[in-house]
Enzyme design. Structure first.
Site, PDB file in Angstrom:
ATOM      1  N   LYS A   1     -40.445 -36.831-130.208  1.00 42.36           N
ATOM      2  CA  LYS A   1     -41.294 -35.598-129.544  1.00 42.36           C
ATOM      3  C   LYS A   1     -42.627 -35.545-129.940  1.00 42.36           C
ATOM      4  CE  LYS A   1     -40.728 -31.069-129.239  1.00 42.36           C
ATOM      5  NZ  LYS A   1     -39.745 -30.293-129.150  1.00 42.36           N
TER       6      LYS A   1
ATOM      7  N   ASP B   1     -40.075 -31.380-123.992  1.00 35.98           N
ATOM      8  CA  ASP B   1     -39.744 -30.270-124.754  1.00 35.98           C
ATOM      9  C   ASP B   1     -39.105 -29.726-123.924  1.00 35.98           C
ATOM     10  OD1 ASP B   1     -41.830 -29.145-122.597  1.00 35.98           O
ATOM     11  OD2 ASP B   1     -42.570 -28.455-123.590  1.00 35.98           O
TER      12      ASP B   1
END
Length: 231
Positions: A129, A147
């Site tokens: 991420k 997220d």
């Protein structure tokens, strides 16, 4: 990631319409983390795990004034970094990672932040991420950083139903029309942060509600006067 009610995926025409609407309303979406260069962006994203962007920005203001480069960050030392970011959750671990990744950037990358996912993920504290955020924001690569907000929006709306962040990411990359890929990351995260909230999604002011599969839609709140509140 929170467990969400399973919905069916959207048809291609609806996906196109959703991102056309996002582009119409916000042609150049921006992230909310403050940074100076690729290095400070990387540090800010590492610090932002399980923390708010507002909280990270408050902590990094002084940090980035003192240490905008890997060399100056290493010169601070882990204890000073710790002291500067102690208002952020998990600050001790994050401070050690920031110090260590700064060392590795100096030793292996000539103090430059690499623009490849594998090299980024090899740095302490940097996962998929984080790498995707840096690649997208600084290097303008069409990556999707999943997220909790983006995961929720993708599943609720039917844009990319998936059981894991990686499944959602891969489905989005294969589903979103190419002209919208660069900004999709920001549109979806900001939508989840401010409109499609976890507990009470504000469907009554959602710009993509007509294509969204989430049910039941949240009605507009009613004031004590009996009239719907204005926004």
């Amino acid at each position: 990631m929170a467990r969400l009610k399973k919905v069916n995926g959207l048809p291609k025409a609806d996906v196109e319409a959703i991102f056309a609407r996002f582009a119409q309303m916000d042609p150049e979406p921006k992230g909310e983390l403050d940074y100076i260069n690729a290095f400070t962006l990387l540090v800010a994203v590492v610090l932002s795990a399980q923390a708010t962007d507002i909280g990270v920005n408050k902590a990094t203001k002084t940090l980035f004034e003192l240490a905008p480069t890997p060399e100056t960050m290493v010169a601070l030392g882990p204890e000073k970094i710790e002291d500067l970011v102690r208002t952020i959750g998990l600050y001790r671990t994050k401070a050690r990672n920031v110090f260590a990744l700064s060392q590795l950037l100096i030793e292996k990358h000539k103090s430059e932040v690499p623009d490849e996912r594998a090299a980024l993920e090899a740095l302490p504290g940097v996962g998929r991420k984080t790498a995707n955020v840096v690649l997208n924001i600084f290097f303008k690569q069409p990556t999707i950083a999943v997220d909790t907000h983006l995961f929720r929006v993708s599943n609720r709306t039917g844009l990319a139903p998936g059981a894991t962040p990686l499944a959602v990411e891969q489905k989005l990359v294969n589903t979103i029309p190419e002209p919208y890929l660069l900004h999709a990351h920001h549109w979806l995260i900001l939508h989840g942060r401010y409109i499609c909230k976890a507990r009470k999604p504000e469907c009554y002011r959602c710009i993509i509600a007509q294509w969204c599969r989430f049910e039941p839609k949240t009605p507009q709140p009613v004031a004590k006067s009996g009239k719907a509140t204005s926004n």
